[in-house]
Design a protein around this motif. Structure first.
Motif, PDB file in Angstrom:
ATOM      1  N   LEU A   1       0.835  -1.199   0.000  1.00 58.63           N
ATOM      2  CA  LEU A   1       0.000   0.000   0.000  1.00 58.63           C
ATOM      3  C   LEU A   1       0.867   1.245   0.000  1.00 58.63           C
ATOM      4  O   LEU A   1       1.809   1.367   0.786  1.00 58.63           O
ATOM      5  CB  LEU A   1      -0.900   0.009   1.243  1.00 58.63           C
ATOM      6  N   VAL A   2       0.531   2.188  -0.891  1.00 64.00           N
ATOM      7  CA  VAL A   2       1.199   3.493  -0.921  1.00 64.00           C
ATOM      8  C   VAL A   2       0.185   4.563  -0.535  1.00 64.00           C
ATOM      9  O   VAL A   2      -0.913   4.620  -1.105  1.00 64.00           O
ATOM     10  CB  VAL A   2       1.784   3.802  -2.312  1.00 64.00           C
ATOM     11  N   ILE A   3       0.529   5.399   0.436  1.00 64.21           N
ATOM     12  CA  ILE A   3      -0.313   6.542   0.810  1.00 64.21           C
ATOM     13  C   ILE A   3       0.306   7.777   0.163  1.00 64.21           C
ATOM     14  O   ILE A   3       1.426   8.175   0.501  1.00 64.21           O
ATOM     15  CB  ILE A   3      -0.391   6.722   2.332  1.00 64.21           C
ATOM     16  N   VAL A   4      -0.401   8.350  -0.799  1.00 61.78           N
ATOM     17  CA  VAL A   4       0.094   9.495  -1.564  1.00 61.78           C
ATOM     18  C   VAL A   4      -0.377  10.782  -0.889  1.00 61.78           C
ATOM     19  O   VAL A   4      -1.575  10.990  -0.698  1.00 61.78           O
ATOM     20  CB  VAL A   4      -0.404   9.445  -3.022  1.00 61.78           C
ATOM     21  N   VAL A   5       0.587  11.655  -0.556  1.00 63.32           N
ATOM     22  CA  VAL A   5       0.277  12.889   0.166  1.00 63.32           C
ATOM     23  C   VAL A   5       0.868  14.085  -0.583  1.00 63.32           C
ATOM     24  O   VAL A   5       2.063  14.349  -0.478  1.00 63.32           O
ATOM     25  CB  VAL A   5       0.837  12.858   1.607  1.00 63.32           C
ATOM     26  N   PRO A   6       0.063  14.816  -1.364  1.00 71.78           N
ATOM     27  CA  PRO A   6       0.570  16.040  -1.999  1.00 71.78           C
ATOM     28  C   PRO A   6       0.865  17.098  -0.935  1.00 71.78           C
ATOM     29  O   PRO A   6       0.092  17.256   0.015  1.00 71.78           O
ATOM     30  CB  PRO A   6      -0.578  16.485  -2.916  1.00 71.78           C
ATOM     31  N   CYS A   7       1.959  17.819  -1.106  1.00 76.56           N
ATOM     32  CA  CYS A   7       2.362  18.813  -0.109  1.00 76.56           C
ATOM     33  C   CYS A   7       2.734  20.135  -0.772  1.00 76.56           C
ATOM     34  O   CYS A   7       3.461  20.138  -1.770  1.00 76.56           O
ATOM     35  CB  CYS A   7       3.584  18.331   0.681  1.00 76.56           C
ATOM     36  N   TYR A   8       2.260  21.210  -0.204  1.00 75.32           N
ATOM     37  CA  TYR A   8       2.701  22.538  -0.620  1.00 75.32           C
ATOM     38  C   TYR A   8       2.793  23.413   0.627  1.00 75.32           C
ATOM     39  O   TYR A   8       1.787  23.742   1.244  1.00 75.32           O
ATOM     40  CB  TYR A   8       1.731  23.151  -1.635  1.00 75.32           C
ATOM     41  N   ASN A   9       4.028  23.721   1.020  1.00 78.31           N
ATOM     42  CA  ASN A   9       4.281  24.529   2.219  1.00 78.31           C
ATOM     43  C   ASN A   9       3.603  23.927   3.453  1.00 78.31           C
ATOM     44  O   ASN A   9       2.796  24.574   4.121  1.00 78.31           O
ATOM     45  CB  ASN A   9       3.808  25.970   2.004  1.00 78.31           C
TER      46      ASN A   9
ATOM     47  N   VAL B   1      -3.694   5.004  -1.510  1.00 80.77           N
ATOM     48  CA  VAL B   1      -4.640   5.893  -0.847  1.00 80.77           C
ATOM     49  C   VAL B   1      -4.127   7.315  -1.020  1.00 80.77           C
ATOM     50  O   VAL B   1      -2.957   7.593  -0.743  1.00 80.77           O
ATOM     51  CB  VAL B   1      -4.776   5.565   0.657  1.00 80.77           C
ATOM     52  N   SER B   2      -4.981   8.213  -1.479  1.00 82.39           N
ATOM     53  CA  SER B   2      -4.602   9.621  -1.587  1.00 82.39           C
ATOM     54  C   SER B   2      -5.256  10.394  -0.448  1.00 82.39           C
ATOM     55  O   SER B   2      -6.431  10.195  -0.145  1.00 82.39           O
ATOM     56  CB  SER B   2      -5.044  10.197  -2.941  1.00 82.39           C
ATOM     57  N   ILE B   3      -4.476  11.256   0.181  1.00 80.41           N
ATOM     58  CA  ILE B   3      -4.978  12.028   1.325  1.00 80.41           C
ATOM     59  C   ILE B   3      -4.185  13.322   1.405  1.00 80.41           C
ATOM     60  O   ILE B   3      -2.999  13.368   1.051  1.00 80.41           O
ATOM     61  CB  ILE B   3      -4.838  11.209   2.631  1.00 80.41           C
ATOM     62  N   ASP B   4      -4.825  14.408   1.847  1.00 81.40           N
ATOM     63  CA  ASP B   4      -4.135  15.676   2.012  1.00 81.40           C
ATOM     64  C   ASP B   4      -3.302  15.660   3.279  1.00 81.40           C
ATOM     65  O   ASP B   4      -3.583  14.915   4.228  1.00 81.40           O
ATOM     66  CB  ASP B   4      -5.140  16.827   2.051  1.00 81.40           C
ATOM     67  N   ALA B   5      -2.303  16.536   3.311  1.00 76.26           N
ATOM     68  CA  ALA B   5      -1.364  16.556   4.437  1.00 76.26           C
ATOM     69  C   ALA B   5      -1.920  17.243   5.671  1.00 76.26           C
ATOM     70  O   ALA B   5      -1.337  17.130   6.757  1.00 76.26           O
ATOM     71  CB  ALA B   5      -0.074  17.255   4.008  1.00 76.26           C
TER      72      ALA B   5
END
Length: 311
Positions: A3-11, A96-100
């Motif tokens: 399982l990979v948890i993808v977390v896009p990050c910006y600042n 799984v995609s989730i915000d930071a």
């Protein structure tokens, strides 16, 4: 299962330590009950200007779960999320995609994995309520979902980008060529077996929202124009309606002239000009949105470039 948890990050320097701790705890629990064999937290740094990438590099050396991608430029949330999902599609059984910001309930990931292990390809994380949102945000969100449904777009109500996708759905997603991304609409249109996990959305743990009003409006326009041509059809109907009004106005004008009761009507003339002029400009603006999307699509420029990657 990997399982990979993808977390896009910006600042996200303020929230990243807690995000890493909570997601690591979730992966420990899933491995402990043998729901997964291996877990990865993939941070996708979308051109952050703070110390986000340095933190990701630090955690990647200290935490066996953490890996990172650094994009060469800020390309936006949807493109950064795509970069992480594309990476996961080649290396994982599910992502799984989730915000930071930790507003989505990380503990719902366990339920998503349970659904996956029962053969479900897509599991949507859906907000049960919007208690932490302002009245304005609740109202505009409800209006957006209703408008999308009325325009024929497939979208899951109160679902953002918190979801699980199996590898075959990730590979299918990668087959979509468009650059104007509205992932929650694309995923919902794919048609694979799906389920819903409800959760209570929390306050942002730290930092500031990366979706101010300007970005929310832009995102809504992308969603509407990416999945429906009905606005163009409505322009046609509007044009026919104005033509019908014009026919009645001509007959009325001729009748008044014959009766000798015609008087200069500056008010009605000005109102008509402003109203019809505004309608024309609105129609041109809607058409321009679609033409602009065509312009972006035909260039087929790369969605992103990776500047750096952790080992």
């Amino acid at each position: 299962m990997k399982l990979v948890i993808v977390v896009p990050c910006y600042n996200e320097e303020e929230v990243l330590p807690e995000t890493t701790a909570q997601l690591s705890r979730v992966l420990d629990g899933l491995r402990g009950k043998k729901a997964i064999d291996q877990g990865i937290i993939l941070y996708v740094d979308d051109g952050s200007k703070d110390t986000t990438w340095r933190l990701v590099q630090k955690y990647a050396t200290e935490n066996p779960y953490v890996k990172g991608l650094k994009l060469a430029h800020n390309v936006g949330h949807q493109q950064a999320l795509w970069a992480g999902l594309e990476w996961a599609s080649q290396r994982a059984d599910a992502a799984v995609s989730i915000d930071a910001d930790l507003q989505d309930d990380v503990d719902a990931i366990g339920t998503m994995v349970d659904y996956y292990n029962r053969g479900v390809d897509i599991v949507y994380g859906v907000r049960r309520e919007r208690k932490v949102d302002t009245f304005f945000k609740k109202g505009t969100a409800l209006a957006f979902y209703r408008l999308m449904r009325n325009l024929g777009g497939e979208i899951v109500y109160n679902h953002a980008d918190f979801r699980l996708m199996s590898r075959r759905t990730l590979l299918a997603l990668m087959a979509f060529p468009e650059r104007n991304l509205f992932l929650r609409g694309i995923v919902a249109s794919m048609g694979y077996p799906s389920a819903v996990v409800y959760y209570d959305r929390k306050e942002r743990f730290a930092g500031e929202s990366k979706y101010p009003l300007k970005k929310m409006i832009s995102f809504a326009l992308d969603g509407i124009t990416s999945f429906s041509v009905r606005p163009l059809r409505y322009i046609t109907y509007l044009g026919l309606f104005f033509m019908l009004i014009a026919v009645f106005a001509i007959f009325y004008g001729l009748f008044s002239y014959v009766e000798g009761s015609a008087l200069p009507g500056w008010t009605s003339l000005l109102v008509s000009m402003w109203f019809i002029g505004g309608a024309i400009l609105l129609a041109c603006g809607i058409i321009g949105e679609y033409v602009g999307k065509i312009y972006k699509e035909v260039k087929q420029r790369p969605r992103y470039f990776i500047e750096n990657e952790t080992d």
